[in-house]
Design an enzyme around this catalytic site. Structure first.
Site, PDB file in Angstrom:
ATOM      1  CG  ASP A   8      -1.977  -1.043   1.206  1.00 57.70           C
ATOM      2  OD1 ASP A   8      -2.064  -1.779   0.203  1.00 57.70           O
ATOM      3  OD2 ASP A   8      -2.731  -1.145   2.194  1.00 57.70           O
ATOM      4  CG  ASP A 130     -12.640  -2.235  -0.338  1.00 57.77           C
ATOM      5  OD1 ASP A 130     -12.109  -3.363  -0.413  1.00 57.77           O
ATOM      6  OD2 ASP A 130     -12.364  -1.301  -1.107  1.00 57.77           O
TER       7      ASP A 130
END
EC number: 5.3.1.16
Length: 241
Positions: A8, A130
């Protein structure tokens, strides 16, 4: 089931968030391309790369790191975070990104999702679902979409999506283990090739996911923090599954 290491990116560094909270981030490397090289040496074949700045609509900040990772690694790369228009899709296609992950756009812009499916191989189009407490979060997980994840999955199945990443945000970055029940329900209800994400802490978690009794086997599992914290040996995990 394949093991997919994650990077990330935030301000060109490899970081991990706790439950998607940008105020609770830990920096692991200022040279994320070296992490990618290490993952390849340990047997990985696919990298999960997320532009966290892009997810918050802070575009272009991580461009240099994304390019360097793409140029220096032999891994296939699936990339998400801020892909919300045709131009971004075309740019990532041009620089050699293998798979595009649409999250916010899959909820808010069905026309872009259709465009992606019409213009790129279905294998390359992945939707990130998500959710927390059953509701899909968008815009870098900072906004509530008001859409239940099962309703979104119904729409995705009708649209012809074949690949999804499902993240239980409540587990993400916690090392508390995956939400096995959610994955079992999804794999028994939908035709998707599913990648699990969130909560992986050990080889046992991976074994539990690979042992789920479902109509469709789990396609893959993303792991990040467990690798960075030394809780999981990537080479051993890949050879064990």
């Amino acid at each position: 089931m394949i093991i997919i290491p994650a990077i990330d990116l935030f301000d060109n560094c490899a970081v991990r968030l706790f439950k998607g909270n940008y105020k609770e981030k830990k920096i692991y490397s200022s040279e994320p391309w070296k992490l990618a090289e290490g993952f390849a040496k340990n047997g990985a074949t696919l990298l999960h790369l997320v532009d966290l700045n892009g997810a918050r609509n802070q575009l272009g900040i991580n461009e240099d790191s994304i390019l360097k990772i793409r140029k220096t690694t032999s891994l296939k790369v699936q990339l998400g975070g801020g892909i919300r228009d045709k131009e971004k899709l075309a740019y990532y296609d041009k620089i050699g990104i293998d798979r595009f992950i649409l999250g916010t756009a899959a909820v808010t812009d069905p026309d872009l999702l259709k465009f992606a499916l019409d213009n790129y191989e279905k294998e390359r189009v992945v939707v990130a679902v998500d959710a927390i407490d059953g509701i899909v979060k968008i815009a870098g997980w900072e906004k509530d979409s008001g859409v239940r994840y099962r309703d979104l999955m119904d729409r995705l199945a009708k649209a012809g999506i074949e690949h999804i990443v499902f993240t239980d945000i409540a587990q993400d970055g916690t090392l508390a283990g995956p939400n096995l029940k959610a994955y079992q329900e999804i794999l028994n209800s939908y035709p998707f090739q599913v990648i699990a994400s969130g909560g992986i802490s050990s080889l046992k978690d991976l074994m539990d996911l690979s042992s789920l009794k479902t109509k469709i086997p789990l396609y893959g599992v993303i792991t990040g923090k467990a690798l960075y914290e030394g809780k999981l040996d990537l080479a051993k995990a890949i050879s064990s599954i």
